[in-house]
Design an enzyme around this catalytic site. Structure first.
Site, PDB file in Angstrom:
ATOM      1  N   ALA A  65      41.890  47.827 -30.396  1.00  9.74           N
ATOM      2  CA  ALA A  65      41.185  46.861 -31.237  1.00  9.74           C
ATOM      3  C   ALA A  65      42.007  46.697 -32.511  1.00  9.74           C
ATOM      4  O   ALA A  65      42.833  47.555 -32.842  1.00  9.74           O
ATOM      5  CB  ALA A  65      39.791  47.377 -31.548  1.00  9.74           C
ATOM      6  N   GLY A 108      41.041  50.410 -27.564  1.00 11.02           N
ATOM      7  CA  GLY A 108      40.310  49.298 -26.949  1.00 11.02           C
ATOM      8  C   GLY A 108      41.108  48.645 -25.824  1.00 11.02           C
ATOM      9  O   GLY A 108      40.527  48.072 -24.902  1.00 11.02           O
ATOM     10  N   GLU A 111      40.434  50.741 -22.899  1.00 15.20           N
ATOM     11  CA  GLU A 111      39.030  50.494 -22.519  1.00 15.20           C
ATOM     12  C   GLU A 111      38.873  49.133 -21.842  1.00 15.20           C
ATOM     13  O   GLU A 111      38.113  48.986 -20.879  1.00 15.20           O
ATOM     14  CB  GLU A 111      38.137  50.592 -23.769  1.00 15.20           C
ATOM     15  CG  GLU A 111      38.035  52.021 -24.281  1.00 15.20           C
ATOM     16  CD  GLU A 111      37.398  52.114 -25.655  1.00 15.20           C
ATOM     17  OE1 GLU A 111      37.788  51.338 -26.553  1.00 15.20           O
ATOM     18  OE2 GLU A 111      36.512  52.956 -25.844  1.00 15.20           O
ATOM     19  N   GLU A 131      42.162  56.986 -30.817  1.00 15.79           N
ATOM     20  CA  GLU A 131      41.264  56.756 -31.956  1.00 15.79           C
ATOM     21  C   GLU A 131      41.114  57.992 -32.837  1.00 15.79           C
ATOM     22  O   GLU A 131      40.933  57.891 -34.044  1.00 15.79           O
ATOM     23  CB  GLU A 131      39.872  56.317 -31.473  1.00 15.79           C
ATOM     24  CG  GLU A 131      39.815  54.911 -30.881  1.00 15.79           C
ATOM     25  CD  GLU A 131      40.071  54.863 -29.382  1.00 15.79           C
ATOM     26  OE1 GLU A 131      40.666  55.818 -28.822  1.00 15.79           O
ATOM     27  OE2 GLU A 131      39.683  53.855 -28.759  1.00 15.79           O
TER      28      GLU A 131
END
Ligand code: DAK
Length: 257
Positions: A65, A108, A111, A131
């Site tokens: 992200a 992300g 993911e 993360e």
């Protein structure tokens, strides 16, 4: 579309979504994910499309992200922005999605690849949930999907250290379907898509739904769900066509009805 490119260049039944923020290693900002969601919703309704491929570029599928967009947000900002609803809508896509991954698939990005149904990786692919290194934890399914894919011990190691998993290791742990040389990963994803695109799209959709249900149910409930979808295929012209074609020793032609 500003941050993705959409093509149906391989054959009409296959659509390709390419994440297109190369300078930022395809970091997944809010708008990019909304563009992906909107496109998937259109493709899901387009009967000419049977399989969807999502890819990045050689250097990155997506490096996570967008950290710059998240850095100064409060918990309440995150709650109100509610990007999770976008991800939830993406997860509800009915058609099969293949992630074609080269380079970084981190945070992300990892993911997002795991939200897809299958992953074809180039030898240069690197998966990870780093993360922890920026003071947070996976928030879009990493602790759940990675654990289910690679098992508890490896998921703990990856998520608590932020280490990367090579393509070869990812294949060993069952996270990816196949690893191929970098110049082949998109081609390989297209070959897989073409094969699935020849099947009954009704059966493909019902099978995908039943497989995904296995992550959410006990065996009894999952079997009952599978059975209902199995019965439902017998309401389709495609089931008649498929079985008659077998009996008549010819290739079936599925219409999606
Ligand atoms: N966000 C923003 N920019 C990124 C980025 C990211 N995740 N990853 C890379 N970039 C940018 C870099 O800042 C750099 O930009 P400039 O400095 O040139 O402006 C450019 O991409 C090239 O990156 P590097 O110069 O760092 O390239 P290197 O080859 O040296 O290193 C790297 C590549 C992938 C190892 C490194 O860039 C890196 O560590 N990137 C961050 C990886 C990471 O920590 N990813 C996890 C982020 S947290 C949610 C859904 C999901 C998530 C959260 C919420 N909701 C639905 C609410 C997920 C969270 C995450 O993914």
């Amino acid at each position: 579309m500003e941050f993705i490119k959409v093509t149906e260049q391989y054959q009409p039944a296959i659509a390709l979504i390419q994440l297109n923020r190369p300078k930022e290693l395809n970091a997944l900002n809010k708008q990019l994910m909304e563009e992906v969601r909107d496109t998937l919703q259109l493709l899901d309704k387009n009967e000419a499309v049977r399989v969807i491929i999502i890819t990045g570029d050689e250097r990155a599928f997506a490096a996570g992200a967008d950290i710059k967009q998240m850095a100064d947000k409060s918990a309440i900002d995150m709650l109100l922005i509610d990007q999770f609803s976008t991800w939830d809508q993406i997860r509800k896509t009915k058609k099969p999605i293949i992630a074609a991954v080269s380079g970084f698939a981190l945070g992300g990005g990892c993911e997002f690849a795991m939200t897809c149904d299958m992953i074809i990786a180039s030898e240069t692919a690197k998966f990870g949930q780093p993360e922890i290194k920026i003071g947070t934890i996976p928030g879009a399914g990493g602790t759940q999907r990675l654990t289910k894919a690679v098992g508890k011990a490896k998921a703990m190691e990856l998520i608590l250290t932020g280490r990367f998993l090579s393509a070869e290791e990812a294949h060993f742990y069952g996270l990816v379907n196949k690893v191929v040389p970098v110049e082949m990963y998109l081609h390989e994803a297209v070959e897989l898509a073409k094969e699935i695109a020849q099947m009954s799209p009704v059966a493909v959709q019902l099978a995908k739904e039943a497989i995904n249900r296995s992550f959410e149910t006990q065996l009894d409930e999952g079997l009952a769900f599978e059975r209902k979808n199995f019965y439902l295929t017998f309401a389709s012209a495609d089931q008649k066509e498929g079985m008659n074609a077998f009996v008549e020793k010819r290739k079936p032609s599925f219409t999606g009805r």
